[in-house]
Scaffold this motif. Structure first.
Motif, mmCIF file in Angstrom:
data_model
loop_
_atom_site.group_PDB
_atom_site.id
_atom_site.type_symbol
_atom_site.label_atom_id
_atom_site.label_comp_id
_atom_site.label_asym_id
_atom_site.label_seq_id
_atom_site.Cartn_x
_atom_site.Cartn_y
_atom_site.Cartn_z
ATOM 1 N N PRO A 25 58.412 20.072 -16.043
ATOM 2 C CA PRO A 25 59.539 19.062 -14.295
ATOM 3 C C PRO A 25 58.422 19.288 -13.275
ATOM 4 N N ARG A 26 57.954 17.660 -12.987
ATOM 5 C CA ARG A 26 57.030 18.539 -11.779
ATOM 6 C C ARG A 26 58.015 18.703 -10.439
ATOM 7 N N GLU A 27 59.217 19.079 -10.283
ATOM 8 C CA GLU A 27 59.731 19.575 -9.347
ATOM 9 C C GLU A 27 59.591 21.308 -9.438
ATOM 10 N N ASP A 28 59.859 21.500 -10.780
ATOM 11 C CA ASP A 28 59.585 23.395 -11.003
ATOM 12 C C ASP A 28 58.334 23.776 -10.780
ATOM 13 N N ILE A 66 56.193 22.044 -8.169
ATOM 14 C CA ILE A 66 56.350 22.540 -7.067
ATOM 15 C C ILE A 66 57.090 23.464 -6.159
ATOM 16 N N GLU A 67 57.789 23.127 -6.545
ATOM 17 C CA GLU A 67 59.162 24.717 -6.674
ATOM 18 C C GLU A 67 57.686 26.488 -6.710
ATOM 19 N N GLU A 96 55.113 26.147 -3.557
ATOM 20 C CA GLU A 96 55.639 26.076 -2.694
ATOM 21 C C GLU A 96 55.790 27.355 -2.351
ATOM 22 N N ASP A 137 50.915 15.036 -13.229
ATOM 23 C CA ASP A 137 51.045 15.320 -12.051
ATOM 24 C C ASP A 137 49.804 15.988 -11.594
#
Ligand SMILES: Cc1ncc(COP(=O)(O)O)c(C=O)c1O
Length: 376
Positions: A165-168, A170-171, A174, A196
């Motif tokens: 997942p894109r959120e992972d 990004i996590e 960041e 992505d």
């Protein structure tokens, strides 16, 4: 977000004076600067765009324009290489000092990351994916030390077929981690969610790797690319061999990028065949599990997978045995073929599974008889 390139890049690469020649500045006129054969090539293949085979190639700028349009990015964010394999190797070579620094890989994953890491004398740290083939974020963060310079993430994964997942991503970008994240999207066009690669606009420590080998069906021309912050791309260009892509590769890549609709049609065909093949395999009793996939291959769990793999190959149907990888016990990775190929694959698989099961039943009976005899 700023990028501390000076701290990240190997000092010798940072200070490198790249190869330059007159052709970098002058591309027209009586060209007697590069020791080409002025009497022409032994092959009489004239290129309509003025690229002649006795000349060193120069069409990379046009090629990059087409890639930029295709992916909705900027030309300065693109490095073109001999397959994404070249970009994988360059990523390690640029950021990891041999014998001192490390990469992280997340098996089961594409084995080339480790091989290129070993060749470049980078320490290769493995942080396996979770059993459902996702990043193990806690373990990943614990494995990060100042020596870790590149984390390779494959999405959709090879051999898992699973998207991260894109959120992972990004996590991770960041988090406190200060090195590069290399996101390998070789199979992204087969996936239901988009690339992505737009994240490179916000995160200068991200390199996205893509290729024409899969969705465009052009493994033979060897063309891949890295998408990253322009200052990172500058370093990739400094490090590459002067004319890494051949004239034919650049030309065919440009032609193919005019046929994106065709590529999408083929991808649709592959997806439909994949889903049909997976369904048929699920109905095969010897197949214990078929994992879902967003790529042009999938993992199938089959009893005695190694024997099945060998026997199938002997009968002319070659798949990959992945049983030694984490969370892949008894797994074969099957690339989706044409309908005719898939029919043969299914028939061969059924025959072979039956043979292997019979052999094991015979062995079990023989062992029982032997045991009875020794007990008597
Ligand atoms: C995940 C992944 N990345 C990269 C590659 C290499 O692609 P290329 O042909 O562009 O070198 C492959 C090839 O199988 C792959 O599976």
């Amino acid at each position: 977000m700023s990028l501390d390139l000076e701290r990240l890049i190997r000092p010798n690469i940072l200070n490198l004076v790249p190869y330059r020649c007159a052709r970098d500045e002058y591309k027209k006129g009586i060209l007697l600067d590069s020791n080409e054969n002025s009497f022409g090539s032994v092959l009489s293949v004239e290129q309509e765009d003025g690229q002649e085979l006795h000349r060193y190639p120069f069409a990379y700028a046009e090629l990059k324009k087409k890639i930029a349009k295709f992916r909705g990015i900027r030309v300065e964010q693109i490095f073109t290489g001999v397959g994404s394999d070249e970009a994988i190797d360059s990523t390690i070579r640029i950021f990891c000092s041999p014998g001192k620094e490390s990469i992280i890989v997340t098996p089961p994953t594409f084995s080339v990351y480790k091989v290129r890491g070993d060749i470049n004398d980078a320490k290769v740290i493995s942080v396996p994916l979770t059993p459902d083939y996702q990043l193990n974020m806690d373990k990943l963060k614990k494995a990060i030390t100042p020596e870790v310079k590149v984390i390779f993430i494959c999405s959709p994964g090879n051999p898992t077929g699973v998207r991260i997942p894109r959120e992972d991503i990004i996590e991770l970008l960041e988090s406190d981690y200060k090195g590069m994240v290399a996101l390998d999207e070789a199979y992204v066009d087969f996936s239901t969610s988009p690339s992505d690669c737009d994240l490179v606009d916000k995160y200068p420590n991200l390199v996205v790797l893509q290729t024409m080998s899969k969705s465009f069906g052009l493994a033979g021309i060897r063309l891949g690319w890295a998408i990253a912050h322009p200052s990172v791309i500058d370093v990739f260009n400094k490090v590459k061999t002067p004319y890494n892509l051949s004239t034919m590769t650049a030309k065919m890549g440009m032609d193919a990028l005019e046929l994106v609709d065709e590529m999408h049609q083929r991808v649709k065909q592959v997806q439909q065949e994949r889903d049909k093949l997976m369904e048929s395999m699920r109905q095969t009793p010897e197949v214990k599990n078929v994992r879902s996939s967003e790529a042009n291959f999938f993992l199938a769990e089959i009893e005695h997978a190694h024997e099945v793999y060998r026997m199938m190959a002997d009968k002319g149907v070659v798949v990959q045995y992945k049983g030694k990888e984490p969370h892949c016990k008894d797994c074969l990775r099957v690339t989706v073929g044409t309908p005719e190929e898939n029919k043969v694959l299914l028939e061969t698989l059924k025959d072979v599974c039956k043979l292997v099961a019979e052999q094991h039943a015979d062995d079990a009976t023989e062992n029982k008889t032997k045991k009875r005899k020794t007990d008597q």
